[in-house]
Motif scaffolding. Structure first.
Motif, PDB file in Angstrom:
ATOM      1  N   PRO A  33     -12.722   1.578 -12.603  1.00 27.43           N
ATOM      2  CA  PRO A  33     -11.286   1.593 -12.277  1.00 27.43           C
ATOM      3  C   PRO A  33     -10.685   2.979 -12.413  1.00 27.43           C
ATOM      4  N   PHE A  36      -3.596   5.313 -10.229  1.00 26.26           N
ATOM      5  CA  PHE A  36      -3.152   5.828  -8.933  1.00 26.26           C
ATOM      6  C   PHE A  36      -3.193   7.352  -8.927  1.00 26.26           C
ATOM      7  N   LEU A  55      -3.980   0.899  -0.610  1.00 22.38           N
ATOM      8  CA  LEU A  55      -4.240   0.093  -1.799  1.00 22.38           C
ATOM      9  C   LEU A  55      -3.599  -1.282  -1.673  1.00 22.38           C
ATOM     10  N   ARG A  56      -2.407  -1.327  -1.137  1.00 21.57           N
ATOM     11  CA  ARG A  56      -1.716  -2.603  -0.946  1.00 21.57           C
ATOM     12  C   ARG A  56      -2.492  -3.490   0.035  1.00 21.57           C
ATOM     13  N   GLU A  59      -5.696  -4.691  -1.559  1.00 29.34           N
ATOM     14  CA  GLU A  59      -5.399  -5.718  -2.555  1.00 29.34           C
ATOM     15  C   GLU A  59      -5.105  -7.053  -1.871  1.00 29.34           C
ATOM     16  N   VAL A  64      -9.606  -5.070  -3.538  1.00 27.88           N
ATOM     17  CA  VAL A  64      -9.158  -4.320  -4.710  1.00 27.88           C
ATOM     18  C   VAL A  64      -8.182  -5.184  -5.493  1.00 27.88           C
ATOM     19  N   ARG A  65      -8.154  -5.004  -6.791  1.00 32.87           N
ATOM     20  CA  ARG A  65      -7.133  -5.655  -7.611  1.00 32.87           C
ATOM     21  C   ARG A  65      -6.527  -4.625  -8.553  1.00 32.87           C
ATOM     22  N   ARG A  66      -5.320  -4.913  -9.003  1.00 31.45           N
ATOM     23  CA  ARG A  66      -4.598  -4.049  -9.935  1.00 31.45           C
ATOM     24  C   ARG A  66      -4.474  -4.786 -11.252  1.00 31.45           C
ATOM     25  N   TRP A  76      -1.693   0.968 -15.807  1.00 29.50           N
ATOM     26  CA  TRP A  76      -2.162   0.173 -14.678  1.00 29.50           C
ATOM     27  C   TRP A  76      -3.274   0.919 -13.950  1.00 29.50           C
ATOM     28  N   TYR A  78      -6.458   0.496 -10.710  1.00 32.57           N
ATOM     29  CA  TYR A  78      -7.015  -0.235  -9.572  1.00 32.57           C
ATOM     30  C   TYR A  78      -8.517  -0.323  -9.759  1.00 32.57           C
ATOM     31  N   GLU A  79      -9.078  -1.466  -9.380  1.00 30.86           N
ATOM     32  CA  GLU A  79     -10.518  -1.651  -9.473  1.00 30.86           C
ATOM     33  C   GLU A  79     -10.983  -2.557  -8.346  1.00 30.86           C
TER      34      GLU A  79
END
Length: 208
Positions: A33, A36, A55-56, A59, A64-66, A76, A78-79
Motif C-alpha cells: 500500500p 496518495f 484511483l476512484r 476503486e 484498488v481499495r482505500r 489513509w 491505497y492498496e
C-alpha cells in the motif's frame, strides 16, 4: 466511464485498466500500500486530478481499495484488492515485452519498477538471499531453483545487502555492470558476500 462495448475479455480488461496511468498505479501498488502523496511522488508525470480520478475508477472497479492504517500511523492508503493483485503476471509479461523497446527518456527507473523488473527477468536456477536498500525502501529477495520472491522489509540472514540509489542497483542487477567497479565508483555498497552478488548478476545476465 468509457467502454469498448466488446464482450472480449481483453476489451473488458482494458475498460478497467486501459486508461492512461491506470496500469502504472497498479504497478506502484503491486509491492504494498501507498499514500496518495507517495503515489503522486512516484508517478511525477501525473497531475493530482488525473491520479485521483484513476484511483476512484480503479476503486469502483474493485481493483484498488482505500483503507485507514491503525495507530500509530493513522493515515489513509491505497492498496490492491486480491483481484487487483492478479494483475502481477500481466505486468511482468508486459514488462518483459516492453524491455525490448528503446528507452526514449532520461528519467531514472523507480524503485518499484526496478524490483518488478528483477522479478520479470529472473529465470529459475540460482539459490540465494539478498536485501536491497534504496533510501528508506528495503526489500528482501529470495531466489531458489524454481522461483524468486520479493517482499518489503529486511531479509533474514541474507547472503549480502546491496545499498545505493535505484539507478546504481539497476545498472548492476538489470544491465550487468561490473559489481566491483560499481562498488569502487561509490554508487553501490555491499555488506556480506560480494561473490554471491557477482554470481547473481551473472545468472541474471543469462536470464535476460
Amino acid at each position: 466511464m468509457r467502454t469498448y462495448q466488446d464482450p472480449c475479455g481483453v476489451a473488458r480488461a482494458l475498460d478497467l485498466v486501459g486508461d492512461r496511468w491506470a496500469l502504472l498505479v497498479v504497478r506502484e501498488l503491486m509491492l504494498g500500500p501507498k499514500r496518495f502523496t507517495d503515489l503522486h511522488r512516484d508517478l511525477p508525470g501525473s497531475s493530482q486530478n488525473v491520479l485521483s480520478q484513476r484511483l476512484r475508477e480503479l476503486e469502483e472497479a474493485g481493483v484498488v481499495r482505500r483503507r485507514k492504517l491503525p495507530p500509530p500511523a493513522v493515515v489513509w492508503v491505497y492498496e490492491l484488492t486480491e483481484w487487483g493483485l492478479g494483475l502481477e503476471p500481466v505486468l511482468l509479461h508486459l514488462g518483459r515485452w516492453g524491455s525490448q523497446a528503446p528507452i526514449t527518456t532520461t528519467n531514472r527507473l523507480g524503485v518499484t519498477s526496478l524490483v518488478l523488473a528483477l522479478k520479470a527477468m529472473y529465470l529459475p536456477g540460482f539459490e540465494g538471499s539478498f536485501e536491497l536498500r534504496m533510501g528508506d525502501e528495503v526489500f528482501a529477495v529470495k531466489t531458489s531453483s524454481t522461483d524468486i520472491s520479493v517482499g518489503r522489509g529486511p531479509a533474514a540472514r541474507p547472503d549480502a545487502v546491496l545499498k545505493g540509489e535505484a539507478a546504481a542497483l539497476a545498472s548492476v542487477l538489470l544491465q550487468g555492470a561490473n559489481v566491483r567497479q560499481a562498488v569502487a565508483a561509490g554508487g553501490l555498497e555491499i555488506e556480506g558476500d560480494e561473490a554471491a552478488v557477482t554470481r547473481l548478476v551473472g545468472h541474471l545476465a543469462t536470464s535476460a
